[in-house]
Write a protein that holds these residues in place. Structure first.
Motif, PDB file in Angstrom:
ATOM      1  N   THR A   1      69.773  71.135 -22.919  1.00 29.50           N
ATOM      2  CA  THR A   1      69.862  70.207 -21.927  1.00 29.50           C
ATOM      3  C   THR A   1      69.485  69.123 -22.011  1.00 29.50           C
ATOM      4  OG1 THR A   1      67.782  71.132 -21.030  1.00 29.50           O
ATOM      5  CG2 THR A   1      69.639  72.076 -19.949  1.00 29.50           C
ATOM      6  N   LEU A   2      70.077  68.092 -21.551  1.00 23.22           N
ATOM      7  CA  LEU A   2      69.827  66.726 -21.711  1.00 23.22           C
ATOM      8  C   LEU A   2      69.513  65.963 -20.326  1.00 23.22           C
ATOM      9  CD1 LEU A   2      70.197  64.112 -23.501  1.00 23.22           C
ATOM     10  CD2 LEU A   2      72.522  64.031 -22.714  1.00 23.22           C
ATOM     11  N   ASN A   3      68.404  65.047 -20.537  1.00 23.89           N
ATOM     12  CA  ASN A   3      67.836  64.341 -19.141  1.00 23.89           C
ATOM     13  C   ASN A   3      67.909  63.069 -19.545  1.00 23.89           C
ATOM     14  OD1 ASN A   3      65.761  63.851 -20.648  1.00 23.89           O
ATOM     15  ND2 ASN A   3      64.223  65.135 -19.272  1.00 23.89           N
ATOM     16  N   ILE A   4      67.566  62.268 -18.563  1.00 21.08           N
ATOM     17  CA  ILE A   4      67.154  60.741 -18.298  1.00 21.08           C
ATOM     18  C   ILE A   4      65.843  60.864 -17.625  1.00 21.08           C
ATOM     19  CG2 ILE A   4      67.858  58.702 -17.927  1.00 21.08           C
ATOM     20  CD1 ILE A   4      70.808  59.359 -17.438  1.00 21.08           C
ATOM     21  N   MET A   5      65.011  60.222 -17.978  1.00 19.18           N
ATOM     22  CA  MET A   5      63.602  60.045 -17.342  1.00 19.18           C
ATOM     23  C   MET A   5      63.691  58.510 -16.497  1.00 19.18           C
ATOM     24  SD  MET A   5      61.426  62.785 -17.521  1.00 19.18           S
ATOM     25  CE  MET A   5      60.117  61.930 -17.077  1.00 19.18           C
ATOM     26  N   MET A   6      63.294  58.213 -15.231  1.00 22.39           N
ATOM     27  CA  MET A   6      63.473  57.011 -14.797  1.00 22.39           C
ATOM     28  C   MET A   6      62.081  56.876 -13.975  1.00 22.39           C
ATOM     29  SD  MET A   6      67.383  57.348 -13.821  1.00 22.39           S
ATOM     30  CE  MET A   6      67.377  58.962 -13.793  1.00 22.39           C
ATOM     31  N   LEU A   7      61.735  55.458 -13.601  1.00 19.63           N
ATOM     32  CA  LEU A   7      60.666  55.193 -12.787  1.00 19.63           C
ATOM     33  C   LEU A   7      61.378  55.117 -11.213  1.00 19.63           C
ATOM     34  CD1 LEU A   7      59.215  52.088 -14.534  1.00 19.63           C
ATOM     35  CD2 LEU A   7      58.151  54.525 -13.965  1.00 19.63           C
ATOM     36  N   ARG A   8      60.701  55.899 -10.311  1.00 13.88           N
ATOM     37  CA  ARG A   8      61.199  55.921  -8.931  1.00 13.88           C
ATOM     38  C   ARG A   8      61.218  54.566  -8.406  1.00 13.88           C
ATOM     39  NH1 ARG A   8      60.994  60.717  -6.262  1.00 13.88           N
ATOM     40  NH2 ARG A   8      60.000  62.305  -7.360  1.00 13.88           N
ATOM     41  N   ASN A   9      60.307  53.623  -8.474  1.00 19.85           N
ATOM     42  CA  ASN A   9      60.580  52.244  -8.074  1.00 19.85           C
ATOM     43  C   ASN A   9      61.276  51.411  -8.596  1.00 19.85           C
ATOM     44  OD1 ASN A   9      59.316  51.648 -10.233  1.00 19.85           O
ATOM     45  ND2 ASN A   9      57.197  50.833  -9.306  1.00 19.85           N
ATOM     46  N   ALA A  10      62.133  51.788  -9.704  1.00 14.03           N
ATOM     47  CA  ALA A  10      63.091  50.915 -10.307  1.00 14.03           C
ATOM     48  C   ALA A  10      64.325  51.412 -10.099  1.00 14.03           C
ATOM     49  CB  ALA A  10      62.876  50.930 -11.874  1.00 14.03           C
ATOM     50  N   ILE A  11      64.842  52.583  -9.747  1.00 18.21           N
ATOM     51  CA  ILE A  11      66.078  53.228  -9.517  1.00 18.21           C
ATOM     52  C   ILE A  11      66.237  54.121  -8.550  1.00 18.21           C
ATOM     53  CG2 ILE A  11      66.394  54.449 -11.712  1.00 18.21           C
ATOM     54  CD1 ILE A  11      69.145  53.590 -11.786  1.00 18.21           C
ATOM     55  N   THR A  12      66.999  54.254  -7.574  1.00 21.50           N
ATOM     56  CA  THR A  12      66.880  55.375  -6.710  1.00 21.50           C
ATOM     57  C   THR A  12      68.018  56.668  -7.303  1.00 21.50           C
ATOM     58  OG1 THR A  12      68.864  54.508  -5.449  1.00 21.50           O
ATOM     59  CG2 THR A  12      66.658  54.049  -4.577  1.00 21.50           C
ATOM     60  N   PRO A  13      67.631  57.837  -6.705  1.00 18.97           N
ATOM     61  CA  PRO A  13      68.978  58.885  -7.218  1.00 18.97           C
ATOM     62  C   PRO A  13      70.134  58.588  -7.068  1.00 18.97           C
ATOM     63  CG  PRO A  13      66.678  59.869  -6.101  1.00 18.97           C
ATOM     64  CD  PRO A  13      66.679  58.274  -5.841  1.00 18.97           C
ATOM     65  N   ASP A  14      70.687  58.017  -6.021  1.00 22.79           N
ATOM     66  CA  ASP A  14      71.685  57.557  -5.423  1.00 22.79           C
ATOM     67  C   ASP A  14      72.458  56.658  -6.610  1.00 22.79           C
ATOM     68  OD1 ASP A  14      72.030  59.314  -3.480  1.00 22.79           O
ATOM     69  OD2 ASP A  14      71.886  57.875  -1.903  1.00 22.79           O
ATOM     70  N   MET A  15      71.310  55.706  -6.966  1.00 24.56           N
ATOM     71  CA  MET A  15      71.887  54.523  -7.923  1.00 24.56           C
ATOM     72  C   MET A  15      72.046  55.252  -9.256  1.00 24.56           C
ATOM     73  SD  MET A  15      69.364  51.405  -6.672  1.00 24.56           S
ATOM     74  CE  MET A  15      69.862  50.376  -8.352  1.00 24.56           C
ATOM     75  N   ALA A  16      71.197  56.178  -9.593  1.00 25.02           N
ATOM     76  CA  ALA A  16      71.387  56.833 -10.873  1.00 25.02           C
ATOM     77  C   ALA A  16      72.524  57.634 -11.187  1.00 25.02           C
ATOM     78  CB  ALA A  16      70.039  57.610 -11.254  1.00 25.02           C
ATOM     79  N   VAL A  17      72.834  58.405  -9.978  1.00 24.32           N
ATOM     80  CA  VAL A  17      74.050  59.195 -10.103  1.00 24.32           C
ATOM     81  C   VAL A  17      75.266  58.197 -10.364  1.00 24.32           C
ATOM     82  CG1 VAL A  17      75.664  60.629  -8.864  1.00 24.32           C
ATOM     83  CG2 VAL A  17      73.055  60.912  -8.939  1.00 24.32           C
ATOM     84  N   GLU A  18      75.357  57.282  -9.591  1.00 25.36           N
ATOM     85  CA  GLU A  18      76.422  56.191  -9.682  1.00 25.36           C
ATOM     86  C   GLU A  18      76.492  55.627 -11.030  1.00 25.36           C
ATOM     87  OE1 GLU A  18      78.398  52.298  -7.566  1.00 25.36           O
ATOM     88  OE2 GLU A  18      76.495  53.196  -6.739  1.00 25.36           O
ATOM     89  N   ARG A  19      75.513  55.144 -11.377  1.00 25.29           N
ATOM     90  CA  ARG A  19      75.384  54.565 -12.938  1.00 25.29           C
ATOM     91  C   ARG A  19      75.579  55.300 -14.170  1.00 25.29           C
ATOM     92  NH1 ARG A  19      71.002  49.972 -11.886  1.00 25.29           N
ATOM     93  NH2 ARG A  19      71.188  49.656 -14.013  1.00 25.29           N
ATOM     94  N   PHE A  20      74.788  56.320 -14.206  1.00 22.46           N
ATOM     95  CA  PHE A  20      74.416  57.152 -15.103  1.00 22.46           C
ATOM     96  C   PHE A  20      74.990  58.548 -15.473  1.00 22.46           C
ATOM     97  CE2 PHE A  20      70.349  54.438 -14.807  1.00 22.46           C
ATOM     98  CZ  PHE A  20      70.889  53.405 -15.497  1.00 22.46           C
ATOM     99  N   LEU A  21      75.336  59.078 -14.244  1.00 25.42           N
ATOM    100  CA  LEU A  21      75.767  60.564 -14.379  1.00 25.42           C
ATOM    101  C   LEU A  21      77.044  60.629 -15.292  1.00 25.42           C
ATOM    102  CD1 LEU A  21      75.451  63.635 -13.781  1.00 25.42           C
ATOM    103  CD2 LEU A  21      76.980  63.198 -11.694  1.00 25.42           C
ATOM    104  N   GLY A  22      77.927  59.633 -15.344  1.00 23.86           N
ATOM    105  CA  GLY A  22      79.107  59.789 -16.182  1.00 23.86           C
ATOM    106  C   GLY A  22      78.471  59.664 -17.653  1.00 23.86           C
TER     107      GLY A  22
END
Length: 260
Positions: free
Chosen positions: A222-243
């Motif tokens: 499995t492969l993940n991305i670790m992010m700061l909550r105050n820097a990027i929301t889940p919706d933003m992350a899905v839109e920008r990084f899921l692909g």
């Protein structure tokens, strides 16, 4: 099915040795908190492991540390080293592309073992070196694996976790809730870190999303991305990084399949 009951003393001793490795320096109180074993049992296990050369008193004499002899226990297992080496350049490139660190993890009996990470540089290191064992039911890497592995394997994993007294395994005793969660992971195509785990490990500052590294032969990692909550929301992350995350997972699967 095993033909005999597990040797309880050996199981307890291995649990103590595992936690000593994870904590780097472990007191009896810390081991009691992590394993749930009574302190007298822990002392017996530590004294036995010390007699056999696997642990020793720390220089400060405040706890126990693992010795070099523990390395002998892993000589027959090198899959994580091989996959770690193959993954490293891809993770480095991926971090440069998106700006956030990632981990590649393999399933290992009752946990996910991180075999490569790009968290070792910059502010998001958090002591997650290769070899870190992450709980399955609370982490994005564990949930992604459980959602996409073979159903028969999934049942075996859940049954194994159900009998381990650990707050991180509570979902194993809530089959309907767990199946709904895993169905949601498959529907969305990615898994997220549990909020309770984020609170305990990162004071709720971090969150993660993960996808399976798989091909026609099944799931490999499995492969993940670790992010700061105050820097990027889940919706933003899905839109920008899921692909890009899924593309990188496909690339990893191809590299792991071909070994180059």
């Amino acid at each position: 099915m095993p033909s005999f009951k597990p040797v309880a003393a050996l199981t307890r001793g291995l649990d103590v040795l595992r936690v000593v490795n994870e904590l780097r320096e472990a007191t009896v109180s810390a081991l009691h908190k992590e394993t749930g074993l009574d302190k007298a049992t822990i002392v017996r296990m530590l004294e036995t492991l010390e007699h056999e050369g696997y642990v020793t008193r720390s220089p400060s004499n405040s706890g126990y540390v693992a010795t070099g002899r523990t390395l002998q226990l892993s000589r027959g297992y090198d899959l994580h080293h091989r996959i770690g080496l193959l993954s490293e350049p891809i993770l480095t490139e991926f971090r440069h592309r998106i700006g956030w660190p990632s981990d590649v993890a393999l399933f290992d009996h009752d946990a996910m073992i991180v075999v490569q990470t790009s968290r070792e540089t910059g502010p998001l290191f958090f002591n997650r070196r290769p070899g870190f064992r992450a709980p399955i039911l609370e982490t994005s890497i564990g949930r992604a694996y459980l959602a996409y592995c073979d159903p028969a394997e999934r049942e075996r994993i859940i049954a194994r976790l159900r009998v381990k007294p650990d707050v991180r395994n509570m979902l194993a005793s809530e089959p309907e809730k767990l199946e709904a969660l895993l169905a949601d992971v498959r529907a969305r195509g990615f898994a997220c870190m549990d909020d309770a785990y984020s609170e305990r490990e990162y004071s709720r500052q971090m969150w993660a999303m993960a996808v399976p590294v798989q091909d026609d032969d099944g799931i490999h990692a499995t492969l993940n991305i670790m992010m700061l909550r105050n820097a990027i929301t889940p919706d933003m992350a899905v839109e920008r990084f899921l692909g890009p995350l899924k593309d990188t997972a496909d690339r990893l699967a191809n590299v792991l399949r071909n070994g180059e």
